[in-house]
Design a protein around this motif. Structure first.
Motif, PDB file in Angstrom:
ATOM      1  N   LEU A   1      70.761 -12.876  56.269  1.00  0.00           N
ATOM      2  CA  LEU A   1      71.781 -12.773  55.246  1.00  0.00           C
ATOM      3  C   LEU A   1      71.944 -11.338  54.734  1.00  0.00           C
ATOM      4  CD1 LEU A   1      71.142 -16.021  53.158  1.00  0.00           C
ATOM      5  CD2 LEU A   1      72.881 -15.613  54.868  1.00  0.00           C
ATOM      6  N   ILE A   2      70.916 -10.526  54.908  1.00  0.00           N
ATOM      7  CA  ILE A   2      70.999  -9.135  54.461  1.00  0.00           C
ATOM      8  C   ILE A   2      72.070  -8.393  55.251  1.00  0.00           C
ATOM      9  CG2 ILE A   2      69.771  -6.936  54.348  1.00  0.00           C
ATOM     10  CD1 ILE A   2      67.208  -8.614  53.812  1.00  0.00           C
ATOM     11  N   GLU A   3      72.037  -8.531  56.570  1.00  0.00           N
ATOM     12  CA  GLU A   3      73.016  -7.848  57.411  1.00  0.00           C
ATOM     13  C   GLU A   3      74.436  -8.340  57.118  1.00  0.00           C
ATOM     14  OE1 GLU A   3      73.557  -6.633  62.077  1.00  0.00           O
ATOM     15  OE2 GLU A   3      72.670  -8.587  61.626  1.00  0.00           O
ATOM     16  N   PHE A   7      77.545  -6.103  55.696  1.00  0.00           N
ATOM     17  CA  PHE A   7      78.830  -6.085  56.393  1.00  0.00           C
ATOM     18  C   PHE A   7      79.965  -6.499  55.456  1.00  0.00           C
ATOM     19  CE2 PHE A   7      82.128  -8.655  58.301  1.00  0.00           C
ATOM     20  CZ  PHE A   7      82.733  -7.728  59.137  1.00  0.00           C
ATOM     21  N   PHE A   8      79.781  -7.615  54.751  1.00  0.00           N
ATOM     22  CA  PHE A   8      80.830  -8.155  53.890  1.00  0.00           C
ATOM     23  C   PHE A   8      81.182  -7.177  52.771  1.00  0.00           C
ATOM     24  CE2 PHE A   8      82.715 -10.783  50.587  1.00  0.00           C
ATOM     25  CZ  PHE A   8      83.599 -11.556  51.318  1.00  0.00           C
ATOM     26  N   THR A   9      80.173  -6.510  52.218  1.00  0.00           N
ATOM     27  CA  THR A   9      80.422  -5.534  51.152  1.00  0.00           C
ATOM     28  C   THR A   9      81.388  -4.459  51.628  1.00  0.00           C
ATOM     29  OG1 THR A   9      78.266  -5.959  50.139  1.00  0.00           O
ATOM     30  CG2 THR A   9      79.320  -3.873  49.601  1.00  0.00           C
ATOM     31  N   GLY A  20      91.477  -1.511  43.762  1.00  0.00           N
ATOM     32  CA  GLY A  20      90.170  -1.112  44.250  1.00  0.00           C
ATOM     33  C   GLY A  20      90.138   0.347  44.674  1.00  0.00           C
ATOM     34  N   VAL A  21      89.162   0.677  45.500  1.00  0.00           N
ATOM     35  CA  VAL A  21      88.930   2.055  45.914  1.00  0.00           C
ATOM     36  C   VAL A  21      88.841   2.128  47.430  1.00  0.00           C
ATOM     37  CG1 VAL A  21      87.764   2.686  43.768  1.00  0.00           C
ATOM     38  CG2 VAL A  21      86.423   1.760  45.647  1.00  0.00           C
ATOM     39  N   LYS A  22      89.138   3.319  47.970  1.00  0.00           N
ATOM     40  CA  LYS A  22      89.049   3.504  49.424  1.00  0.00           C
ATOM     41  C   LYS A  22      87.606   3.560  49.887  1.00  0.00           C
ATOM     42  CE  LYS A  22      93.491   5.580  49.895  1.00  0.00           C
ATOM     43  NZ  LYS A  22      94.401   6.290  50.691  1.00  0.00           N
ATOM     44  N   GLU A  23      86.747   4.126  49.062  1.00  0.00           N
ATOM     45  CA  GLU A  23      85.316   4.190  49.362  1.00  0.00           C
ATOM     46  C   GLU A  23      84.528   3.781  48.125  1.00  0.00           C
ATOM     47  OE1 GLU A  23      83.452   4.802  52.137  1.00  0.00           O
ATOM     48  OE2 GLU A  23      85.359   4.787  53.212  1.00  0.00           O
ATOM     49  N   LEU A  24      83.541   2.932  48.309  1.00  0.00           N
ATOM     50  CA  LEU A  24      82.696   2.524  47.200  1.00  0.00           C
ATOM     51  C   LEU A  24      81.729   3.648  46.850  1.00  0.00           C
ATOM     52  CD1 LEU A  24      81.756  -1.084  48.369  1.00  0.00           C
ATOM     53  CD2 LEU A  24      83.387  -0.473  46.577  1.00  0.00           C
ATOM     54  N   GLN A  25      81.522   3.847  45.567  1.00  0.00           N
ATOM     55  CA  GLN A  25      80.501   4.786  45.133  1.00  0.00           C
ATOM     56  C   GLN A  25      79.142   4.106  45.301  1.00  0.00           C
ATOM     57  OE1 GLN A  25      81.313   6.560  41.323  1.00  0.00           O
ATOM     58  NE2 GLN A  25      83.429   6.985  41.858  1.00  0.00           N
ATOM     59  N   ARG A  29      78.406   0.066  45.379  1.00  0.00           N
ATOM     60  CA  ARG A  29      77.971  -0.568  46.620  1.00  0.00           C
ATOM     61  C   ARG A  29      76.687  -1.367  46.399  1.00  0.00           C
ATOM     62  NH1 ARG A  29      75.841  -1.125  51.244  1.00  0.00           N
ATOM     63  NH2 ARG A  29      77.075  -1.265  53.126  1.00  0.00           N
ATOM     64  N   VAL A  30      75.720  -0.769  45.696  1.00  0.00           N
ATOM     65  CA  VAL A  30      74.452  -1.451  45.429  1.00  0.00           C
ATOM     66  C   VAL A  30      74.696  -2.700  44.591  1.00  0.00           C
ATOM     67  CG1 VAL A  30      72.259  -1.261  44.178  1.00  0.00           C
ATOM     68  CG2 VAL A  30      72.976   0.573  45.712  1.00  0.00           C
ATOM     69  N   SER A  31      75.531  -2.581  43.565  1.00  0.00           N
ATOM     70  CA  SER A  31      75.835  -3.720  42.702  1.00  0.00           C
ATOM     71  C   SER A  31      76.501  -4.844  43.497  1.00  0.00           C
ATOM     72  CB  SER A  31      76.742  -3.267  41.558  1.00  0.00           C
ATOM     73  OG  SER A  31      77.158  -4.372  40.797  1.00  0.00           O
ATOM     74  N   LEU A  32      77.504  -4.492  44.295  1.00  0.00           N
ATOM     75  CA  LEU A  32      78.204  -5.506  45.095  1.00  0.00           C
ATOM     76  C   LEU A  32      77.296  -6.091  46.170  1.00  0.00           C
ATOM     77  CD1 LEU A  32      81.670  -3.790  45.399  1.00  0.00           C
ATOM     78  CD2 LEU A  32      81.188  -5.964  44.254  1.00  0.00           C
ATOM     79  N   LEU A  33      76.490  -5.263  46.799  1.00  0.00           N
ATOM     80  CA  LEU A  33      75.574  -5.737  47.835  1.00  0.00           C
ATOM     81  C   LEU A  33      74.585  -6.744  47.255  1.00  0.00           C
ATOM     82  CD1 LEU A  33      74.617  -5.514  50.762  1.00  0.00           C
ATOM     83  CD2 LEU A  33      73.206  -3.578  50.068  1.00  0.00           C
ATOM     84  N   ASN A  34      74.028  -6.448  46.091  1.00  0.00           N
ATOM     85  CA  ASN A  34      73.090  -7.382  45.450  1.00  0.00           C
ATOM     86  C   ASN A  34      73.782  -8.682  45.064  1.00  0.00           C
ATOM     87  OD1 ASN A  34      70.878  -5.688  45.702  1.00  0.00           O
ATOM     88  ND2 ASN A  34      71.227  -4.713  43.729  1.00  0.00           N
ATOM     89  N   SER A  35      74.981  -8.581  44.509  1.00  0.00           N
ATOM     90  CA  SER A  35      75.731  -9.791  44.133  1.00  0.00           C
ATOM     91  C   SER A  35      76.075 -10.625  45.363  1.00  0.00           C
ATOM     92  CB  SER A  35      77.027  -9.414  43.405  1.00  0.00           C
ATOM     93  OG  SER A  35      76.741  -8.799  42.192  1.00  0.00           O
TER      94      SER A  35
END
Length: 191
Positions: A1-3, A7-9, A20-25, A29-35
């Motif tokens: 599920l990590i991979e 990918f989904f993030t 939204g943004v063209k590139e995540l800061q 990214r960390v916040s969205l990845l954890n969620s």
């Protein structure tokens, strides 16, 4: 599920349709990845009492090209906070990596999810939610035979902001449904 979460993030949250943004800061990214990891664990982690799968498509090099989730969930009758209509397969988290888009990958993942719901779980319909502003996804689902059931204009979605933060913004969610057991013409004729 990590991979899959990683990918989904990138595939879903970066340059999200409607803002939204063209590139995540890095902080976003960390916040969205954890969620995303927590959501994937909740939905698709090892559960012996519930039907759920996260389908992942890879190319010949092993790169993740797309993902698509499906789980049996409660389907509301007219809005997200409405009375429950039934429990049925709900498709979600459909995403294709940028460099793999427009090659039929999303369509193939949707068919795989439908096949799982029909052949392995014994259901004759699949539901999904999609944001109304996501025109490409709506066109794909209509092409594949999904019909609009209801819209919920009181929904919210998370949106990455240029400032580096995240914000809940209003959106309209569309609930769609497809009947699966329609014979050979069911896949060709979307009515």
């Amino acid at each position: 599920l990590i991979e899959a979460s990683d990918f989904f993030t990138d595939a879903f949250w970066t340059a999200k349709i409607g803002g939204g943004v063209k590139e995540l800061q890095p902080k976003q990214r960390v916040s969205l990845l954890n969620s995303q990891m927590m959501e994937f664990r909740r939905r698709y982690g090892l559960k012996f009492d519930q039907k759920s799968e996260l389908l992942i498509t890879r190319n010949g090099k092993g790169d993740v090209m797309g993902c698509c989730g499906i789980e049996v969930d409660k389907i509301p009758e007219k809005s997200l906070d409405g009375r429950v209509l039934k429990s049925a397969p709900l498709m979600s988290n459909v995403a294709v990596g940028r460099r793999f888009r427009r090659k039929g990958i999303a369509e193939e993942m949707v068919y795989r999810a439908e096949e799982l719901a029909r052949k392995e779980w014994g259901y004759d319909e699949v539901y999904l939610y999609v944001e109304k502003r996501n025109g490409p996804a709506l066109r794909l689902y209509r092409k594949l035979g999904y019909k609009r059931l209801w819209e919920d204009a009181t929904a919210n979605t998370l949106m990455p902001m240029e400032s580096g933060g995240m914000k809940q913004v209003p959106t309209t969610l569309v609930c769609m449904r497809k009947q699966l057991n329609r014979g050979i013409f069911g896949r060709l004729l979307p009515f």
